[in-house]
Enzyme design. Structure first.
Site, PDB file in Angstrom:
ATOM      1  N   ARG A 121       0.773  -1.284   0.104  1.00 37.66           N
ATOM      2  CA  ARG A 121      -0.075  -0.074   0.029  1.00 37.66           C
ATOM      3  C   ARG A 121       0.921   1.466  -0.001  1.00 37.66           C
ATOM      4  NH1 ARG A 121      -2.561  -3.399   3.344  1.00 37.66           N
ATOM      5  NH2 ARG A 121      -4.601  -4.258   2.480  1.00 37.66           N
ATOM      6  N   LYS A 143       2.863  11.689 -10.742  1.00 41.96           N
ATOM      7  CA  LYS A 143       2.239  10.919 -11.463  1.00 41.96           C
ATOM      8  C   LYS A 143       3.219   9.649 -11.857  1.00 41.96           C
ATOM      9  CE  LYS A 143      -0.813  13.873 -14.277  1.00 41.96           C
ATOM     10  NZ  LYS A 143      -1.271  14.159 -15.630  1.00 41.96           N
ATOM     11  N   LYS A 227       7.438  23.550 -12.988  1.00 44.36           N
ATOM     12  CA  LYS A 227       6.627  22.342 -12.703  1.00 44.36           C
ATOM     13  C   LYS A 227       6.023  22.353 -11.628  1.00 44.36           C
ATOM     14  CE  LYS A 227       5.004  17.888 -13.962  1.00 44.36           C
ATOM     15  NZ  LYS A 227       5.282  16.585 -14.581  1.00 44.36           N
ATOM     16  N   HIS A 253       0.472  14.869 -29.491  1.00 41.47           N
ATOM     17  CA  HIS A 253      -0.150  13.655 -29.584  1.00 41.47           C
ATOM     18  C   HIS A 253      -0.739  13.190 -30.944  1.00 41.47           C
ATOM     19  CE1 HIS A 253      -2.454  10.188 -27.633  1.00 41.47           C
ATOM     20  NE2 HIS A 253      -3.301  10.405 -28.777  1.00 41.47           N
TER      21      HIS A 253
HETATM   22  P1  NAD Z   1      13.284   6.781 -21.499  1.00 40.20           P
HETATM   23  O1  NAD Z   1      13.004   6.503 -19.892  1.00 40.20           O
HETATM   24  O2  NAD Z   1      12.785   5.698 -22.292  1.00 40.20           O
HETATM   25  O3  NAD Z   1      14.795   7.089 -21.590  1.00 40.20           O
HETATM   26  C1  NAD Z   1      15.123   7.470 -23.023  1.00 40.20           C
HETATM   27  C2  NAD Z   1      16.205   6.520 -23.587  1.00 40.20           C
HETATM   28  O4  NAD Z   1      17.383   7.247 -22.977  1.00 40.20           O
HETATM   29  C3  NAD Z   1      16.323   5.163 -23.283  1.00 40.20           C
HETATM   30  O5  NAD Z   1      16.803   4.411 -24.099  1.00 40.20           O
HETATM   31  C4  NAD Z   1      17.130   4.942 -22.064  1.00 40.20           C
HETATM   32  O6  NAD Z   1      17.707   3.813 -21.641  1.00 40.20           O
HETATM   33  C5  NAD Z   1      18.139   5.877 -22.162  1.00 40.20           C
HETATM   34  N1  NAD Z   1      18.754   6.778 -21.308  1.00 40.20           N
HETATM   35  C6  NAD Z   1      18.207   7.088 -19.912  1.00 40.20           C
HETATM   36  N2  NAD Z   1      19.224   7.898 -19.532  1.00 40.20           N
HETATM   37  C7  NAD Z   1      20.329   7.802 -20.011  1.00 40.20           C
HETATM   38  C8  NAD Z   1      21.756   8.230 -19.761  1.00 40.20           C
HETATM   39  N3  NAD Z   1      21.969   9.055 -18.853  1.00 40.20           N
HETATM   40  N4  NAD Z   1      22.636   7.930 -20.654  1.00 40.20           N
HETATM   41  C9  NAD Z   1      22.478   7.164 -21.713  1.00 40.20           C
HETATM   42  N5  NAD Z   1      21.038   6.628 -22.052  1.00 40.20           N
HETATM   43  C10 NAD Z   1      20.216   6.933 -21.361  1.00 40.20           C
HETATM   44  O7  NAD Z   1      12.399   8.067 -21.750  1.00 40.20           O
HETATM   45  P2  NAD Z   1      12.196   9.452 -21.108  1.00 40.20           P
HETATM   46  O8  NAD Z   1      11.907  10.627 -22.328  1.00 40.20           O
HETATM   47  O9  NAD Z   1      13.007   9.585 -20.189  1.00 40.20           O
HETATM   48  O10 NAD Z   1      10.908   9.321 -20.577  1.00 40.20           O
HETATM   49  C11 NAD Z   1       9.541   8.953 -21.329  1.00 40.20           C
HETATM   50  C12 NAD Z   1       8.397   8.646 -20.461  1.00 40.20           C
HETATM   51  O11 NAD Z   1       8.040   9.506 -19.392  1.00 40.20           O
HETATM   52  C13 NAD Z   1       7.343   8.247 -21.047  1.00 40.20           C
HETATM   53  O12 NAD Z   1       6.744   6.840 -20.772  1.00 40.20           O
HETATM   54  C14 NAD Z   1       6.236   9.089 -20.425  1.00 40.20           C
HETATM   55  O13 NAD Z   1       4.933   8.499 -20.290  1.00 40.20           O
HETATM   56  C15 NAD Z   1       6.761   9.431 -19.298  1.00 40.20           C
HETATM   57  N6  NAD Z   1       6.453  10.876 -18.533  1.00 40.20           N
HETATM   58  C16 NAD Z   1       5.865  10.678 -17.582  1.00 40.20           C
HETATM   59  C17 NAD Z   1       5.495  11.912 -16.801  1.00 40.20           C
HETATM   60  C18 NAD Z   1       5.140  11.997 -15.607  1.00 40.20           C
HETATM   61  O14 NAD Z   1       4.597  13.197 -15.044  1.00 40.20           O
HETATM   62  N7  NAD Z   1       4.921  10.950 -14.591  1.00 40.20           N
HETATM   63  C19 NAD Z   1       5.706  12.942 -17.277  1.00 40.20           C
HETATM   64  C20 NAD Z   1       6.469  13.133 -18.928  1.00 40.20           C
HETATM   65  C21 NAD Z   1       6.606  11.944 -19.290  1.00 40.20           C
END
Ligand code: NAD
Ligand code: ZN
Length: 369
Positions: A121, A143, A227, A253
């Site tokens: 939980r 989120k 943010k 989107h």
């Molecule tokens: P991701 O986590 O897939 O990372 C992008 C790529 O970079 C991946 O291949 C990862 O392995 C690589 N990577 C990460 N850090 C690295 C580093 N320091 N060095 C080398 N490679 C690295 O993608 P993202 O863009 O970070 O996040 C996208 C996700 O975030 C989506 O699923 C989206 O829905 C979510 N998101 C959530 C919120 C929220 O409020 N919770 C807001 C925006 C996006």
């Protein structure tokens, strides 16, 4: 180091932004750990670059780090991985008062945050965001979610971390394309509510993208503060405040849906182009000056992000893109809420946008260039 205090979900915690935070991970986390063992979830790419640093930091503090390494990519946010991660945390005997570390981009943060939200939980978790997008966006706000066959982020929870460590050094190993994609969200904070920050980015964006220490820290800290402030005003997205963060995301989107949420167009790239479209559409409605709309285009273009929809070669019409928007979960039945601009730094949610008008606008954009 910059510290942004966050107060959300009835808790307060810090987002620490600076260099060396992963090499010093143990020092940062120790006050929150009750046992000489810490579970860390990451993905293979991040592990390749950063596991040794984090592992030896904890080892030096006589804390054993235990690792769960997932395959990289959006597909990792699955029911299957949620089950695997929670099973593993149970096997590791994680209790409610313990903390799980999420080391990675938004994918890892969302999945691990959700696992922490439901484990017994709710157990503690610490975010170590390693992408620019995760540092300025997904690690702040609470989120958490996974994806299902019905769509992205449809199963999840609000769960705040106890601490966020945004190590700017992590961005050194991030591919440039991912860096630019994250920068789109940085730019978004300026466009939606902070004209001064937008002007600063126009002058310093190149230095931020080149990971120069001082500009990078300022850009991340300013974005995180923006943010945190917006989310605090509207934590559960019941008013229009938090919706402003969707600037560029409705058009974006549609573009992501049309390109199949593939590598053809990263989320941040779609958002960048979406912001340009939101600005131009606002100008068409007479809400923002043409000069300001043009400045948004130039800022996106200067960052090496896509600014012309015609250049994508989509081969579809405006109506088809508008239909994707209707299917976006952000669309309430019957209405099309759109984040539009009165000026750079002055966004609002418009509720009178007609689908036919947007389709026509998009047709013009698709024909341009
Ligand atoms: P991701 O986590 O897939 O990372 C992008 C790529 O970079 C991946 O291949 C990862 O392995 C690589 N990577 C990460 N850090 C690295 C580093 N320091 N060095 C080398 N490679 C690295 O993608 P993202 O863009 O970070 O996040 C996208 C996700 O975030 C989506 O699923 C989206 O829905 C979510 N998101 C959530 C919120 C929220 O409020 N919770 C807001 C925006 C996006
Ligand atoms: Zn986004």
């Amino acid at each position: 180091m910059a510290v942004v205090p966050v107060e959300l979900g009835g808790r307060s915690y810090e987002v620490r932004i600076g260099k060396g935070l992963l090499h010093g991970a143990a020092q940062q986390c120790v006050p929150l750990l009750r046992k000489p063992r810490v579970p860390i979830v990451t993905d293979r790419n991040v592990a390749q670059h950063w596991r040794d640093a984090v592992e030896s930091s904890f080892a030096d503090a006589a804390i054993e780090s235990r690792w769960f390494v997932l395959e990289p990519g959006e597909a990792a946010k699955s029911w299957e991985n949620l089950r695997r991660v929670t099973d593993w945390l149970l096997a590791e005997q994680v209790e409610r008062g313990d903390h799980v570390l999420a080391l990675g981009g938004g994918v890892i943060g969302d999945l691990v945050g959700f696992a922490a939200a439901i484990l017994k939980r709710g157990c503690g978790f610490i975010q170590l965001p390693t992408t620019l997008l995760a540092q300025v966006d997904s690690s702040v706000g609470g989120k958490t979610a996974i994806n299902t066959g019905a769509g992205k982020n449809l199963i999840g929870a609000f769960h705040q971390p106890s601490l966020v460590l945004a190590d700017l050094d992590a961005l050194d190993t991030l591919p440039d394309r991912e860096m630019r994609a994250g920068y789109a969200e940085v730019l978004k904070y300026g466009v939606l509510g902070d004209r001064e920050f937008f002007d600063w980015l126009a002058a310093n964006g190149k230095a931020v993208l080149a990971r120069e220490d001082t500009p990078l820290e300022y850009a991340v800290a300013t974005s995180v503060a923006a943010k945190a402030r917006i989310v605090a005003e509207d934590e559960r997205e019941t008013a229009d405040r938090r919706a402003l963060l969707n600037l560029g995301h409705t058009f974006g989107h549609a573009l992501e849906a049309e390109t199949g949420f593939s590598d053809r167009l990263l989320h941040g790239e779609a958002v960048a182009l979406g912001m340009v479209l939101a600005a131009r559409y606002s100008a068409r409605r007479g809400q923002i000056s043409d000069a300001d709309a043009e400045r948004v285009t130039r800022a996106v273009d200067a960052a090496g992000l896509p600014s012309e929809i015609a250049a994508l070669g989509l081969g579809c019409d405006g109506r088809r893109l508008a239909d994707h928007m209707l299917h976006d979960k952000k669309m309430d039945a019957g209405t099309l809420p759109f984040v539009l601009l009165r000026a750079i730094g002055d966004a609002h949610v418009a509720r009178d946008v007609e689908l036919a008008d947007v389709s026509e606008f998009l047709n013009e954009e698709l024909r341009a260039g």
